[in-house]
Design a protein around this motif. Structure first.
Motif, PDB file in Angstrom:
ATOM      1  N   VAL A 193       0.753  -1.215   0.245  1.00 45.54           N
ATOM      2  CA  VAL A 193       0.008  -0.194  -0.015  1.00 45.54           C
ATOM      3  C   VAL A 193       0.865   1.278  -0.140  1.00 45.54           C
ATOM      4  O   VAL A 193       1.857   1.432   0.865  1.00 45.54           O
ATOM      5  N   PHE A 194       0.861   2.016  -0.935  1.00 47.74           N
ATOM      6  CA  PHE A 194       1.779   3.057  -0.975  1.00 47.74           C
ATOM      7  C   PHE A 194       1.000   4.389  -0.048  1.00 47.74           C
ATOM      8  O   PHE A 194      -0.187   4.647  -0.052  1.00 47.74           O
ATOM      9  N   PRO A 195       1.989   4.771   0.889  1.00 50.66           N
ATOM     10  CA  PRO A 195       1.654   5.747   2.117  1.00 50.66           C
ATOM     11  C   PRO A 195       1.199   7.031   1.534  1.00 50.66           C
ATOM     12  O   PRO A 195       0.650   7.889   2.326  1.00 50.66           O
ATOM     13  N   MET A 196       1.404   7.490   0.398  1.00 50.39           N
ATOM     14  CA  MET A 196       0.948   8.772   0.173  1.00 50.39           C
ATOM     15  C   MET A 196      -0.568   9.232  -0.551  1.00 50.39           C
ATOM     16  O   MET A 196      -0.837  10.030  -0.862  1.00 50.39           O
ATOM     17  N   SER A 197      -1.251   7.926  -0.181  1.00 55.52           N
ATOM     18  CA  SER A 197      -2.492   7.936  -0.974  1.00 55.52           C
ATOM     19  C   SER A 197      -3.316   9.150   0.067  1.00 55.52           C
ATOM     20  O   SER A 197      -3.148   9.239   1.028  1.00 55.52           O
ATOM     21  N   LYS A 198      -4.348   9.714  -0.627  1.00 51.63           N
ATOM     22  CA  LYS A 198      -5.057  10.758  -0.078  1.00 51.63           C
ATOM     23  C   LYS A 198      -6.291  10.198   1.008  1.00 51.63           C
ATOM     24  O   LYS A 198      -7.078  10.795   1.182  1.00 51.63           O
ATOM     25  N   SER A 199      -6.543   8.893   0.775  1.00 48.11           N
ATOM     26  CA  SER A 199      -7.591   8.111   1.414  1.00 48.11           C
ATOM     27  C   SER A 199      -7.465   8.264   2.926  1.00 48.11           C
ATOM     28  O   SER A 199      -6.094   8.427   3.488  1.00 48.11           O
ATOM     29  N   PRO A 200      -8.417   8.508   3.687  1.00 47.07           N
ATOM     30  CA  PRO A 200      -8.238   8.663   5.049  1.00 47.07           C
ATOM     31  C   PRO A 200      -7.299   7.465   5.657  1.00 47.07           C
ATOM     32  O   PRO A 200      -7.292   6.398   5.499  1.00 47.07           O
ATOM     33  N   GLU A 201      -6.440   7.935   6.887  1.00 47.54           N
ATOM     34  CA  GLU A 201      -5.455   6.987   7.427  1.00 47.54           C
ATOM     35  C   GLU A 201      -6.230   5.761   8.273  1.00 47.54           C
ATOM     36  O   GLU A 201      -7.300   6.382   8.996  1.00 47.54           O
ATOM     37  N   PRO A 202      -5.946   4.754   8.427  1.00 51.00           N
ATOM     38  CA  PRO A 202      -6.584   3.837   9.424  1.00 51.00           C
ATOM     39  C   PRO A 202      -6.578   4.278  10.708  1.00 51.00           C
ATOM     40  O   PRO A 202      -5.670   5.010  11.232  1.00 51.00           O
ATOM     41  N   SER A 203      -7.634   4.176  11.673  1.00 48.26           N
ATOM     42  CA  SER A 203      -7.624   4.531  12.883  1.00 48.26           C
ATOM     43  C   SER A 203      -6.243   3.713  13.547  1.00 48.26           C
ATOM     44  O   SER A 203      -5.670   4.182  14.512  1.00 48.26           O
TER      45      SER A 203
END
Length: 266
Positions: free
Chosen positions: A8-18
């Protein structure tokens, strides 16, 4: 080896997992409480390919982007040439590339004829094949880190490892010590740090699932049931009997804190 998911690429704009938010909080608290990171540090991440080291690499890569403390972070993976298994190197390379971390692949080996049978006195002195493999991996890692100018090596031990080690030493050695959040090396100009020191293993596992970090299967021919496995089961039993067992043991450890495992800095 099972087919692994793409990193999983960390720079994604999706919300971070809690779970990432909670782990980052524990990571930063450990770094602050135990002074694990300082300006100018060059940190080498020991990347085994397991979920703990992968999550730790993610957290340190994120921390590197923060202005203070200013640190450099790279990763290293050690391959034991004379053991017929290895982690999926292409997966590790893709994962580190997604984090912007240089990855160094190190090779080493050991003479397994030097190992003692598991039921001998020498084995009880930590000279089994498993010990020799682990010792030589760390030697390769620390030698590389020292030669390349790193001053800290990050290992992925978490809160459960600390508790289980404490229970092992209490039960088998009659002593009150465990692994510590940081440890200066005796024979290298390095300090070992454990940024996941405060992180419970279930939370790390939750994040690994959220990020799609598949556990890499490494069927070691020397792998057998160990005292650590047995004590892990004891810890799990204690938690089934008392939901607060983790916190009670940890509270006791915090009152004791500082008794280092004498084997930790070898």
């Amino acid at each position: 080896m099972e087919k692994l998911k793409s990193p999983v690429f960390p720079m994604s704009k999706s919300p971070e997992p809690s779970s990432l938010v909670r782990l980052r909080r524990l990571f930063r608290r450990a770094c602050a409480d135990y002074s694990l990171l300082s300006d100018g540090d060059r940190v080498l991440v020991a990347l085994s390919g397991g979920k703990d080291s992968l999550v730790m690499a993610r957290l340190l890569a994120d921390q590197r982007r923060i202005l203070k403390p200013r640190i450099e972070v790279e990763a290293a993976h050690v391959i034991m040439d004379n053991i017929p298994y290895e982690t999926d190197r292409s997966y590790l390379e893709a994962y580190c590339a997604s984090l912007g971390l240089p990855l160094h692949i190190l090779h080493t080996s050991f003479d397994d004829s030097e190992a003692a049978p598991s039921d001998t006195l020498a084995a009880r002195r930590r000279k089994t094949k498993c010990f020799l493999c682990s010792w030589n991996r760390r030697k390769a890692l620390f030698s590389f880190a020292s030669a390349e100018g790193f001053n800290k090596v990050a290992l992925g031990h978490h809160q459960d490892d600390v508790i289980v080690t404490f229970l092992m030493n209490l039960t088998y050695e009659g002593s009150l010590h465990s692994i510590t959040p940081s440890m200066p090396m005796r024979h290298y100009p390095l300090t070992v740090i454990r940024p996941l020191y405060l992180a419970p293993e279930p939370l790390i596992r939750e994040l690994a699932v959220s990020l799609g970090l598949a556990k890499q299967k490494t069927p070691c021919p020397y792998e057998t049931a160990t005292k650590r496995d047995a004590m892990t089961q004891v810890f799990e039993t204690l938690q089934r009997h008392n939901a607060e067992a983790r916190y009670s043991i940890w509270s006791a450890l915090r009152g004791w804190e500082g008794g280092a495992d004498p084997h930790d800095a070898d």
